[in-house]
Design a protein around this motif. Structure first.
Motif, PDB file in Angstrom:
ATOM      1  N   TYR A  94      24.207-163.829 -37.399  1.00  0.00           N
ATOM      2  CA  TYR A  94      23.728-163.223 -36.149  1.00  0.00           C
ATOM      3  C   TYR A  94      22.685-162.153 -36.438  1.00  0.00           C
ATOM      4  O   TYR A  94      21.685-162.036 -35.713  1.00  0.00           O
ATOM      5  N   LYS A  95      22.885-161.375 -37.495  1.00  0.00           N
ATOM      6  CA  LYS A  95      21.923-160.331 -37.859  1.00  0.00           C
ATOM      7  C   LYS A  95      20.561-160.941 -38.164  1.00  0.00           C
ATOM      8  O   LYS A  95      19.525-160.448 -37.694  1.00  0.00           O
ATOM      9  N   LEU A  96      20.553-162.026 -38.920  1.00  0.00           N
ATOM     10  CA  LEU A  96      19.301-162.694 -39.257  1.00  0.00           C
ATOM     11  C   LEU A  96      18.626-163.257 -38.011  1.00  0.00           C
ATOM     12  O   LEU A  96      17.401-163.298 -37.911  1.00  0.00           O
ATOM     13  N   PHE A  97      19.443-163.681 -37.052  1.00  0.00           N
ATOM     14  CA  PHE A  97      18.942-164.276 -35.815  1.00  0.00           C
ATOM     15  C   PHE A  97      18.360-163.229 -34.868  1.00  0.00           C
ATOM     16  O   PHE A  97      17.374-163.482 -34.183  1.00  0.00           O
ATOM     17  N   SER A  98      18.953-162.043 -34.851  1.00  0.00           N
ATOM     18  CA  SER A  98      18.626-161.051 -33.806  1.00  0.00           C
ATOM     19  C   SER A  98      17.793-159.869 -34.287  1.00  0.00           C
ATOM     20  O   SER A  98      17.393-159.037 -33.475  1.00  0.00           O
ATOM     21  N   GLN A  99      17.532-159.793 -35.589  1.00  0.00           N
ATOM     22  CA  GLN A  99      16.818-158.628 -36.110  1.00  0.00           C
ATOM     23  C   GLN A  99      15.358-158.971 -36.397  1.00  0.00           C
ATOM     24  O   GLN A  99      15.058-159.718 -37.325  1.00  0.00           O
ATOM     25  N   PRO A 100      14.419-158.452 -35.590  1.00  0.00           N
ATOM     26  CA  PRO A 100      12.997-158.760 -35.813  1.00  0.00           C
ATOM     27  C   PRO A 100      12.485-158.135 -37.104  1.00  0.00           C
ATOM     28  O   PRO A 100      12.944-157.073 -37.522  1.00  0.00           O
ATOM     29  N   ARG A 101      11.533-158.818 -37.715  1.00  0.00           N
ATOM     30  CA  ARG A 101      10.942-158.332 -38.968  1.00  0.00           C
ATOM     31  C   ARG A 101       9.555-157.718 -38.737  1.00  0.00           C
ATOM     32  O   ARG A 101       8.994-157.088 -39.621  1.00  0.00           O
ATOM     33  N   LYS A 102       9.021-157.954 -37.556  1.00  0.00           N
ATOM     34  CA  LYS A 102       7.707-157.404 -37.205  1.00  0.00           C
ATOM     35  C   LYS A 102       7.767-156.810 -35.799  1.00  0.00           C
ATOM     36  O   LYS A 102       8.741-157.004 -35.089  1.00  0.00           O
ATOM     37  N   GLY A 103       6.709-156.092 -35.430  1.00  0.00           N
ATOM     38  CA  GLY A 103       6.606-155.595 -34.064  1.00  0.00           C
ATOM     39  C   GLY A 103       6.805-154.098 -33.902  1.00  0.00           C
ATOM     40  O   GLY A 103       6.594-153.555 -32.818  1.00  0.00           O
ATOM     41  N   ARG A 104       7.201-153.410 -34.985  1.00  0.00           N
ATOM     42  CA  ARG A 104       7.364-151.958 -34.904  1.00  0.00           C
ATOM     43  C   ARG A 104       6.005-151.267 -34.848  1.00  0.00           C
ATOM     44  O   ARG A 104       5.014-151.761 -35.386  1.00  0.00           O
ATOM     45  N   ILE A 105       5.978-150.110 -34.204  1.00  0.00           N
ATOM     46  CA  ILE A 105       4.798-149.249 -34.211  1.00  0.00           C
ATOM     47  C   ILE A 105       5.164-147.985 -34.982  1.00  0.00           C
ATOM     48  O   ILE A 105       6.105-147.281 -34.626  1.00  0.00           O
ATOM     49  N   GLN A 106       4.436-147.735 -36.053  1.00  0.00           N
ATOM     50  CA  GLN A 106       4.722-146.586 -36.898  1.00  0.00           C
ATOM     51  C   GLN A 106       3.715-145.474 -36.611  1.00  0.00           C
ATOM     52  O   GLN A 106       2.512-145.706 -36.581  1.00  0.00           O
ATOM     53  N   GLU A 107       4.254-144.262 -36.386  1.00  0.00           N
ATOM     54  CA  GLU A 107       3.374-143.104 -36.231  1.00  0.00           C
ATOM     55  C   GLU A 107       2.673-142.850 -37.578  1.00  0.00           C
ATOM     56  O   GLU A 107       3.280-143.014 -38.632  1.00  0.00           O
ATOM     57  N   PRO A 108       1.408-142.445 -37.578  1.00  0.00           N
ATOM     58  CA  PRO A 108       0.562-142.190 -36.405  1.00  0.00           C
ATOM     59  C   PRO A 108      -0.304-143.397 -36.021  1.00  0.00           C
ATOM     60  O   PRO A 108      -1.290-143.237 -35.319  1.00  0.00           O
TER      61      PRO A 108
END
Length: 276
Positions: free
Chosen positions: A30-44
């Motif tokens: 389930y973790k592999l299925f539900s955890q995205p590997r991309k799409g985060r926005i990192q400051e700054p």
């Protein structure tokens, strides 16, 4: 080739683990299925598109989720992105929508953009949508990919009717998504059954019932469903399922746009529909 070997190796490990420690194997699957590997926005490193918006962070239960507001008049359009993406994916559509003069609000989904968490799922996303709806009362919702599925889920489970809904490259059936995941990793029946049972227990809905087509069946809300015949992420057949169930929606078939559906003519069609 290397990625294929890695994916199948992970699947083999989960399968073997299911015989030794079934609960641990199910949790990992389930973790592999539900955890995205991309799409985060990192400051700054905030995308330029979002720098021009008003940023507001909202607290809900254990979550913090981010919204971006481009202010206009009292009519509000809500934008819901898809898997491994964030609110900046609307860059090309925004330039068209701003011409309407309406206020535009975009959400970073769970575990995406600047929102908190490691898990992404549609019911949590729908809760985020509900919080925004309660505060701003948007009349129009536009969802891309699984974001469209979240809009449909919200419409079926919460006491709010959008006046118009636009779904871009959206999947219909969660069962198809889950089956594709099982096939991708070559997971065994033991793991498959445990994931099906987990969905029912946690979200109080069966995999078969988890369907945007069923959520929008016989809906009287006006809508647009756009899907590309060359979409390799969410197959064209999913868009057809939605259009067959949701009679009030106009179905737009495109070619050569892929899953992103970035196209000036399509976006102008959406603007015309929004302004009707």
């Amino acid at each position: 080739m290397i990625q294929f070997v890695i994916v199948k190796s992970v699947g083999l490990y989960v399968n073997l683990l299911s015989f030794i420690a079934p609960k641990k194997a199910s949790a990992l699957a389930y973790k592999l299925f539900s955890q995205p590997r991309k799409g985060r926005i990192q400051e700054p490193k905030i995308p330029k598109t979002l720098l021009k918006a008003e940023h507001l962070s909202h607290s809900f239960k254990e979550h913090q989720f981010q919204t971006y507001i481009w202010k206009g008049n009292e009519d509000i359009i809500l934008l819901i992105h898809g898997w491994e993406s964030n609110a900046s994916r609307w860059k090309k559509l925004l330039s068209h929508l701003k011409k309407t003069g309406k206020t535009i609000i975009a959400i970073d989904g769970p575990a995406h953009g600047k929102s908190s968490g490691k898990e992404f799922n549609v019911p949590i996303y729908a809760e985020f949508i509900d919080q925004v709806v309660q505060k701003y009362n948007p009349k129009i919702a536009i969802g891309h990919s699984i974001g469209g599925n979240a809009v449909a889920f919200f419409q079926a489970h919460y006491n709010h009717n959008f006046e118009k809904i636009i779904l871009l490259g959206a999947p219909s059936d969660f069962k198809v998504i889950l089956d594709n995941y099982i096939k991708l990793l070559s997971l065994n029946k033991r793991i498959h059954q445990s994931l099906v049972a987990y969905v029912k227990e946690r979200f109080n809905i069966t995999v078969e019932e988890f369907s945007a087509s069923k959520f929008l069946k016989d809906s009287t809300i006006a809508g647009i469903i756009a899907h590309d015949i060359d979409d390799k992420v969410v197959l064209f057949e999913e868009g057809k399922k939605l259009s067959e169930a949701w009679k009030k929606a106009q179905f737009i078939e495109t070619k050569g746009l892929g899953h992103s559906l970035h196209d000036a003519y399509l976006y102008q069609t959406i603007v015309d529909f929004v302004q009707k």
